[in-house]
Design a protein around this motif. Sequence first.
Motif, short mmCIF file in Angstrom:
data_model
loop_
_atom_site.label_atom_id
_atom_site.label_comp_id
_atom_site.label_asym_id
_atom_site.label_seq_id
_atom_site.Cartn_x
_atom_site.Cartn_y
_atom_site.Cartn_z
N ASN A 25 -41.73 -31.69 9.40
CA ASN A 25 -42.56 -32.35 8.48
C ASN A 25 -42.80 -31.65 7.35
O ASN A 25 -43.64 -32.23 6.43
N PHE A 26 -42.24 -30.42 6.95
CA PHE A 26 -42.58 -29.71 5.93
C PHE A 26 -41.37 -29.03 5.25
O PHE A 26 -41.16 -28.02 5.00
N ALA A 27 -40.36 -29.80 4.93
CA ALA A 27 -38.82 -29.09 4.77
C ALA A 27 -38.99 -28.57 3.24
O ALA A 27 -39.87 -29.36 2.44
N MET A 28 -38.17 -27.75 3.18
CA MET A 28 -38.01 -27.07 1.92
C MET A 28 -36.91 -27.72 0.93
O MET A 28 -35.93 -27.79 1.43
N VAL A 29 -37.10 -27.95 -0.11
CA VAL A 29 -36.42 -28.55 -1.16
C VAL A 29 -35.71 -27.63 -1.99
O VAL A 29 -36.38 -26.41 -2.44
N PRO A 30 -34.42 -27.91 -2.62
CA PRO A 30 -33.83 -26.91 -3.43
C PRO A 30 -34.18 -26.94 -4.67
O PRO A 30 -34.66 -28.02 -5.22
N VAL A 31 -34.77 -25.81 -5.21
CA VAL A 31 -35.46 -25.81 -6.55
C VAL A 31 -35.19 -24.04 -7.02
O VAL A 31 -34.93 -23.45 -6.25
N THR A 32 -35.39 -24.06 -8.33
CA THR A 32 -35.23 -22.63 -8.62
C THR A 32 -36.43 -21.71 -8.73
O THR A 32 -36.26 -20.43 -8.66
#
Length: 307
Positions: A93-100
């Motif tokens: 429920n706390f997924a890591m999203v792609p970002v720089t």
Amino acid sequence: MVAGKQVEAQGVVSLVLARPDGGRLPDWAPGAHIDVVLPTGATRQYSLCGDRWDAHTYRVAVLREPGGRGGSAYVHDGLAVGDVVAFGGPRNNFAMVPVTRYLFVAGGIGITPLLPMIGQADLLGADWALLYGGRTRASMAFVDDLARHGDRVALRPEDEHGLLPLRSWLGAERDDTVVYCCGPAPLLDALGAATAGWAPHRVRTERFVAAELDAPARDAPFEVELARTGTTVTVPPQRTVLDVARQAGATALSSCEQGLCGTCETGVLAGVPDHRDSILADHERAAGDCMFPCVSRSCTDRLVLDL
């Protein structure tokens, strides 16, 4: 089974879990947790904080909670290497999203879901920094592991530095940055104040204790149609949707029954749910297409659920 157990800080022990036959465990991603079924029959949710690329062991860390329901005390005092436990999941429920660029904020045992995120950020070559607070330095788990990251990690024990300097450390909102925070309710409230006005998707939080609930949107009974069976039931104020649905024959898995773990997530086909969980973000609540019937109720006279 419990393949390893060690003290990580004052009041914190870690467990290494493995299959008795040494077989492969289900894959997981940073932010995931599992439901651990203790030999006592109690079920507790713990964030996975080990190496996600190790296919044969899981690691979790458990904070002793003197005012808790007994699960953490049993883990600390009764659970031993070689004991068999069951688990459900992993779920995320706390997924890591792609970002720089990532900013991580941890309070106490809230460091656990952030450890694999830091590993993933390193793997991807992303810019990141961690602000980590606790009551005392001795109570803060995994500080030795984090020392290798140098000045990317700011340790701020409260007895030495006071409350975390969130506003100055976070700085201004940036399009290339997402904040991930896990910790006690006062920390999450302070983070919310420090990031007021930021785009919702740039601040992601996870609670390890359910948020205190306001009164429900309505105190009158409401109807729930169980779409898979065509059964309609009435939910009175003193009972949960989950309880009434189960009594009517619906198959609905659950674990924490506090709106924290996500096990009972259910699709909403019609009606407006009264969200009372500690999981969904504001934009997910606004969508109104799912709910957690262990705690959530209805804003409308009728709900149609995918049960």
